[in-house]
Design a protein around this motif. Structure first.
Motif, PDB file in Angstrom:
ATOM      1  N   ALA A  23       0.824  -0.988   0.154  1.00  0.00           N
ATOM      2  CA  ALA A  23       0.065   0.071  -0.072  1.00  0.00           C
ATOM      3  C   ALA A  23       0.750   1.252   0.008  1.00  0.00           C
ATOM      4  O   ALA A  23       0.990   1.910   0.933  1.00  0.00           O
ATOM      5  N   GLU A  24       1.675   1.466  -1.006  1.00  0.00           N
ATOM      6  CA  GLU A  24       2.523   2.693  -1.255  1.00  0.00           C
ATOM      7  C   GLU A  24       1.940   3.931  -0.899  1.00  0.00           C
ATOM      8  O   GLU A  24       2.598   4.884  -0.352  1.00  0.00           O
ATOM      9  N   ASP A  25       0.567   4.084  -1.422  1.00  0.00           N
ATOM     10  CA  ASP A  25       0.072   5.364  -1.258  1.00  0.00           C
ATOM     11  C   ASP A  25      -0.181   6.010   0.027  1.00  0.00           C
ATOM     12  O   ASP A  25      -0.325   7.106   0.522  1.00  0.00           O
ATOM     13  N   ILE A  26       0.004   4.944   1.158  1.00  0.00           N
ATOM     14  CA  ILE A  26      -0.367   5.303   2.629  1.00  0.00           C
ATOM     15  C   ILE A  26       0.821   6.293   2.784  1.00  0.00           C
ATOM     16  O   ILE A  26       0.775   7.143   3.703  1.00  0.00           O
ATOM     17  N   PHE A  27       2.011   5.892   2.353  1.00  0.00           N
ATOM     18  CA  PHE A  27       3.198   6.818   2.835  1.00  0.00           C
ATOM     19  C   PHE A  27       3.044   8.322   2.247  1.00  0.00           C
ATOM     20  O   PHE A  27       3.461   9.106   2.952  1.00  0.00           O
ATOM     21  N   TYR A  28       2.545   8.503   1.055  1.00  0.00           N
ATOM     22  CA  TYR A  28       2.581   9.901   0.793  1.00  0.00           C
ATOM     23  C   TYR A  28       1.235  10.615   1.589  1.00  0.00           C
ATOM     24  O   TYR A  28       1.271  11.769   1.810  1.00  0.00           O
ATOM     25  N   LYS A  29       0.411   9.892   1.851  1.00  0.00           N
ATOM     26  CA  LYS A  29      -0.738  10.411   2.872  1.00  0.00           C
ATOM     27  C   LYS A  29      -0.219  10.718   4.059  1.00  0.00           C
ATOM     28  O   LYS A  29      -0.289  11.738   4.824  1.00  0.00           O
ATOM     29  N   LEU A  30       0.490   9.972   4.576  1.00  0.00           N
ATOM     30  CA  LEU A  30       1.064   9.966   6.006  1.00  0.00           C
ATOM     31  C   LEU A  30       2.158  11.088   5.941  1.00  0.00           C
ATOM     32  O   LEU A  30       2.454  12.032   7.012  1.00  0.00           O
ATOM     33  N   GLN A  31       2.969  11.476   4.847  1.00  0.00           N
ATOM     34  CA  GLN A  31       3.719  12.781   4.738  1.00  0.00           C
ATOM     35  C   GLN A  31       2.986  13.922   4.811  1.00  0.00           C
ATOM     36  O   GLN A  31       3.577  14.830   5.357  1.00  0.00           O
ATOM     37  N   VAL A  35       3.713  12.592   9.676  1.00  0.00           N
ATOM     38  CA  VAL A  35       4.187  11.465  10.510  1.00  0.00           C
ATOM     39  C   VAL A  35       5.479  11.234  10.214  1.00  0.00           C
ATOM     40  O   VAL A  35       6.144  11.048   8.826  1.00  0.00           O
ATOM     41  N   GLU A  36       6.392  10.877  11.004  1.00  0.00           N
ATOM     42  CA  GLU A  36       7.844  10.630  11.019  1.00  0.00           C
ATOM     43  C   GLU A  36       8.192   9.358  10.302  1.00  0.00           C
ATOM     44  O   GLU A  36       7.656   8.224  10.694  1.00  0.00           O
ATOM     45  N   MET A  37       8.730   9.281   9.297  1.00  0.00           N
ATOM     46  CA  MET A  37       9.373   8.114   8.311  1.00  0.00           C
ATOM     47  C   MET A  37      10.671   8.234   8.072  1.00  0.00           C
ATOM     48  O   MET A  37      11.372   9.044   8.271  1.00  0.00           O
ATOM     49  N   GLU A  38      11.116   7.060   7.786  1.00  0.00           N
ATOM     50  CA  GLU A  38      12.745   6.880   7.412  1.00  0.00           C
ATOM     51  C   GLU A  38      12.788   6.062   6.093  1.00  0.00           C
ATOM     52  O   GLU A  38      12.072   4.948   6.041  1.00  0.00           O
ATOM     53  N   LYS A 138      20.432   8.090  -0.217  1.00  0.00           N
ATOM     54  CA  LYS A 138      20.781   9.308   0.815  1.00  0.00           C
ATOM     55  C   LYS A 138      19.522   9.885   1.563  1.00  0.00           C
ATOM     56  O   LYS A 138      18.874   9.082   2.294  1.00  0.00           O
ATOM     57  N   ASP A 139      19.309  11.352   1.146  1.00  0.00           N
ATOM     58  CA  ASP A 139      18.240  11.756   2.199  1.00  0.00           C
ATOM     59  C   ASP A 139      16.804  11.605   1.116  1.00  0.00           C
ATOM     60  O   ASP A 139      15.672  12.188   1.752  1.00  0.00           O
ATOM     61  N   ASP A 140      16.688  10.909   0.320  1.00  0.00           N
ATOM     62  CA  ASP A 140      15.525  10.782  -0.543  1.00  0.00           C
ATOM     63  C   ASP A 140      14.651   9.528   0.005  1.00  0.00           C
ATOM     64  O   ASP A 140      14.871   8.810  -0.230  1.00  0.00           O
ATOM     65  N   LEU A 141      13.604   9.938   0.841  1.00  0.00           N
ATOM     66  CA  LEU A 141      12.876   9.166   1.510  1.00  0.00           C
ATOM     67  C   LEU A 141      12.053   8.037   0.641  1.00  0.00           C
ATOM     68  O   LEU A 141      12.159   6.743   1.296  1.00  0.00           O
ATOM     69  N   PHE A 142      11.623   8.598  -0.430  1.00  0.00           N
ATOM     70  CA  PHE A 142      11.236   7.743  -1.208  1.00  0.00           C
ATOM     71  C   PHE A 142      11.897   7.226  -2.390  1.00  0.00           C
ATOM     72  O   PHE A 142      11.341   6.614  -3.341  1.00  0.00           O
ATOM     73  N   GLY A 143      13.213   7.225  -2.283  1.00  0.00           N
ATOM     74  CA  GLY A 143      14.208   6.748  -3.428  1.00  0.00           C
ATOM     75  C   GLY A 143      13.794   5.333  -3.630  1.00  0.00           C
ATOM     76  O   GLY A 143      13.951   4.867  -4.808  1.00  0.00           O
ATOM     77  N   GLY A 144      13.740   4.501  -2.536  1.00  0.00           N
ATOM     78  CA  GLY A 144      13.595   2.922  -2.973  1.00  0.00           C
ATOM     79  C   GLY A 144      12.518   2.639  -3.649  1.00  0.00           C
ATOM     80  O   GLY A 144      12.472   1.935  -4.336  1.00  0.00           O
TER      81      GLY A 144
END
Length: 294
Positions: A23-31, A35-38, A138-144
């Protein structure tokens, strides 16, 4: 609490966020809600398929035809100490099938499964290369997320370029190692069918070379691993999530939002069905402990 897409509202001091594997879309909604993510290291690669009778002979030797022995499996690992890169087998499916498991219309993901009887004439397993988030993104949260999504889209497009429809992108093992196009009559377990593409050209050079190096090491451990009867399927990108929703190590509560409990594979805290279930138990125990102390 939370609000559904229909506008229904449910109030609670405890919200468990267990959205599941992809459910990748949840990460963009949390952003959007801070909401803290890494970013998190993960692994990608291919799924390899061999005849099951080869696995049986290799593992059981002279007892391979014994009626009391089921379909044999294997577990393989290789660590490149020079670059500190791991390559390993994952989700080995004896007597199984390779399935198309994409979650977007324009992407292809390979996955494996075995029925209860494990009676398919094929065995398959993911062979994946570890991807260090800090090193690559590096600092690109969604790079992966973007990296694996690009591979899935590229795989899909390669199949469409050959008018393969919903077939799985595949390449013979020997052709993968010698950089050749496979014949059109590839046979395998996938109910979707196989479409020959150049999987050796799909990945960045460093990942391709790590796969080649690992295959050669696996050949020394299991003679016959590199064989003309072995096929590779693309792409295996969903071994674990490239993003983690940060939580306290003790309470398992979000480090930025009180009452929010990220949980399971979709939150970056598991790498399979069993580990996700165990993480759910841990979160439930933590909430129960919190309630009993009030």
């Amino acid at each position: 609490g939370l609000q559904t897409d229909k506008g229904e509202k449910f109030y609670s001091p405890f919200v468990i966020l267990a959205t599941g594997h992809s459910a990748e879309d949840i990460f963009y909604k949390l952003q959007e809600h801070d909401v803290e993510m890494e970013g998190k290291s993960f692994a990608i690669g291919l799924r390899v398929e061999h005849p099951q009778n080869w696995v049986n002979r290799t593992q059981y030797r002279e007892f391979s035809d014994h009626p009391e022995l089921g379909a044999a499996n294997y577990k393989l690992t290789y660590h490149n100490k020079r670059e500190n890169i791991g390559v390993y087998s994952f989700c080995m499916c004896p007597g199984g099938y390779v399935l198309s498991s994409g979650t977007e219309k324009d992407g292809i993901v390979s996955n494996g499964m075995s029925n209860f009887n494990r009676n398919s004439p094929y065995a398959n397993a993911a062979i994946v290369v570890s991807i260090d988030h800090e090193k690559h993104f590096k600092d690109d949260l969604f790079g992966g997320l973007k990296f694996r999504r690009d591979l899935e889209k590229k795989s899909f497009q390669e199949v469409q370029n050959r008018e393969g429809g919903h077939k799985m992108p595949a390449q013979n093992m020997i052709d993968f190692l010698t950089n050749r196009t496979s014949s059109k009559d590839l046979k395998g377990s996938s109910p979707s069918g196989l479409q020959a593409i150049r999987l050796d050209q799909l990945f960045p050079d460093n990942i391709y070379l790590h796969l080649v190096e690992a295959f050669e090491r696996f050949q020394k451990k299991m003679k016959g691993f590199i064989d003309s009867q072995a096929n590779l399927y693309g792409v295996e990108t969903r071994t674990s999530c490239p993003v983690r929703i940060c939580r306290d190590q003790e309470s398992l509560e979000s480090t930025s939002h009180q009452g929010l409990y990220p949980c399971g594979e979709g939150a970056g805290f598991a790498g399979g069905i069993t580990s996700a279930a165990c993480d759910g138990v841990r979160v439930a125990d933590s909430i129960a402990a919190s309630l009993s102390s009030t």
